[in-house]
Design an enzyme around this catalytic site. Structure first.
Site, PDB file in Angstrom:
ATOM      1  CE  LYS A  78     -13.735 -17.894 -32.901  1.00 49.59           C
ATOM      2  NZ  LYS A  78     -13.975 -19.082 -32.095  1.00 49.59           N
ATOM      3  N   GLY A 150     -20.442 -14.496 -27.274  1.00 47.82           N
ATOM      4  CA  GLY A 150     -20.793 -13.089 -27.452  1.00 47.82           C
ATOM      5  C   GLY A 150     -21.917 -12.611 -26.562  1.00 47.82           C
ATOM      6  NE  ARG A 162     -23.465 -27.930 -12.855  1.00 45.98           N
ATOM      7  CZ  ARG A 162     -22.807 -28.385 -11.778  1.00 45.98           C
ATOM      8  NH1 ARG A 162     -22.483 -29.663 -11.680  1.00 45.98           N
ATOM      9  NH2 ARG A 162     -22.471 -27.563 -10.816  1.00 45.98           N
ATOM     10  N   GLY A 232     -13.727 -14.990 -25.308  1.00 43.68           N
ATOM     11  CA  GLY A 232     -13.956 -14.308 -26.573  1.00 43.68           C
ATOM     12  C   GLY A 232     -14.107 -12.824 -26.352  1.00 43.68           C
TER      13      GLY A 232
END
Lengths: 289, 185
Positions: A78, A150, A162, A232
């Site tokens: 990242k 997180g 959606r 994650g």
């Protein structure tokens, strides 16, 4: 153009798979063993970044190198939104994919990295179609929902997936004038909007991310049309990471088979602790544009 | 005739449009029951470690090996060619259906992935744009293996009886040449 094809093609290879956040070589090996199709190297999982409340940056290159040396599957890492120097460092390290991520503290509040300048492929988060197309136009080879990282709460990822689906669907009713207006309002080329309309989906691979904590969450996102899933904190903040990781991968394979999902979901120990959206001090999904 | 596509991980849906244009029925196969319902199989690009793990766990290896031995055509792409190989990275391969030795990620990481033009005399194509993505390398092949294309001195498109392997990704191109050929095997 050629690089774009190679990088978008590479993203196709992740489909129907699970990409897992890892913070060291040992976790990377556990993930590979459990069936991850790639790992994401970062210093702290999003749940810890959220708890610490400190500035979160690109990881130590030594840690990224150790992870690259420990597994044979692709390694992602990242960078902060807009931090093109961190991105160039990751490219120099030879990572397989760069995630320009809202989970880290943004470096630039107005601009994202110009990803067309890089040879390495990029994945970026999006909450809606306009945001996804802006990132693709900047050179992203892959999109993921932002979700709310997180938290172990799937609600934001569902909202983002959606919303993207509904906005693509809405293009069907539009004439060329309306489509041009939509493109202008969202600061993206008309051609990209048209391509999305014709494909009936985003023109790049689109994963779910942000809040996946159980096999059922992963299967839900696949059922909503995700091409695959990022997990994650959901793995290494659970009671039994190896077991949870393996179960989530199987849930992505068998997302349409409720009987298999029942088997897969049992006896996994505690999932990560979930946080209600209203209780959050920082909404990571609101970072970036 | 139904073409199965192994659906444990990877670029599965990328084959649909090609097969539709070729007029072939297709079906995604995720367990051993699914293997019984198909007439040929594509093992797609993706992560070979993931596919090998779940083929083993879902008890698909021996039924698939038996079908291939009995003459079912199979096409392995990139990761798929690793699964078909007799030897992969010095160890026993998953299916051992193709007498070749392969090395995984032999050209390097994603930054080393590339598009290069290869000659495919069999199709009468002098410059086919082959997309190599973290590609494996066929380092040696048995005498019965037919090599149809060479890249940097190594075979990249081979057949052995009705087993076919490409270390590059024809599914990412718009033409259907490789599909027509596979369906004729």
């Amino acid at each position: 153009m050629e690089r774009e094809k190679i990088n978008k093609g590479f993203a196709e290879m992740f489909k129907n798979g699970v990409i897992m956040d890892v913070t060291n070589a040992e976790q990377a090996s556990i993930s590979q063993e459990a069936g991850a199709c790639a790992v994401m190297a970062l210093e702290r999982v999003p749940a810890d970044i959220r708890k610490d409340g400190q500035v979160a940056r690109m990881s130590d290159p030594a840690m990224i190198r150790a992870i690259m040396a420990s597994v044979s599957i692709p390694v992602m890492a990242k960078v902060r939104i807009g931090h093109f120097v961190e991105a160039s460092i990751l490219e120099a390290l030879g990572v397989d994919f760069v995630d320009e991520s809202e989970v880290l503290t943004p470096a630039d509040e107005a601009r994202h990295v110009d990803k067309t300048k890089f040879k390495a492929p990029f994945v970026c988060g999006a909450r809606n179609l306009g945001e996804a197309l802006r990132r693709i136009n900047e050179g992203a080879a892959m999109i993921r929902t932002k979700g709310e990282a997180g938290t172990g709460n799937i609600v934001e990822a569902v909202r983002h997936m959606r919303t993207i689906n509904e906005q693509i669907h809405a293009l069907r009713g539009q004439n060329s004038h309306e489509m041009a207006k939509y493109a202008a309002q969202n600061c993206v080329p008309l051609e990209l909007v048209r391509q999305t309309f014709e494909l009936g989906r985003l023109p790049v691979v689109n994963f779910a991310a942000g809040g996946v904590a159980t096999p059922a969450d992963a299967a839900l996102m696949m059922a909503l049309g995700a091409d695959g899933v990022f997990v994650g904190s959901g793995i290494f903040k659970s009671q039994n990471p190896a077991k949870m990781a393996h179960a989530i991968v199987q849930a992505v394979i068998h997302f349409q088979d409720a009987h298999k999902l029942a088997e897969i979901s049992q006896d996994l120990g505690d999932a990560m602790i979930g946080l209600e959206n209203e209780s959050l001090d920082v909404k990571m999904a609101q970072r970036g544009n | 005739m139904t073409v199965g596509i192994l659906g444990l991980q990877g670029a599965v849906q990328d084959h649909f449009a090609h097969l539709k244009r070729c007029g072939a029925d297709y079906k995604v196969v995720r367990d051993s029951a699914g293997l019984a319902a198909i007439d040929r199989l594509i093992i797609p690009g993706g992560e070979s470690t993931v596919m090998a793990k779940f083929m083993r766990q879902f008890h698909m290896l021996s039924p698939l090996s038996e079908r291939i031995a009995a003459g079912m055509p199979v096409w392995g792409i990139c990761a798929g060619s690793i699964l078909l190989a007799e030897i992969a990275d010095g160890a026993q391969g998953a299916l051992k259906a193709l007498p070749v030795k392969v090395t995984r990620n032999a050209y390097g990481r994603q930054l080393d992935s590339r598009i290069d033009f290869i000659e495919i005399a069999k199709f009468g194509i002098p410059h086919y744009p082959a997309i190599f993505i973290r590609a494996p390398k066929i380092v040696s092949a048995g005498p019965e293996v037919i090599s149809h294309a060479i890249y940097n001195e190594h075979p990249v498109f081979v057949t052995y009886n009705r087993v076919m392997a490409t270390t590059f990704h024809p599914e990412l191109n718009n033409d259907d040449i490789f599909y027509d050929f596979f369906l004729s095997l």
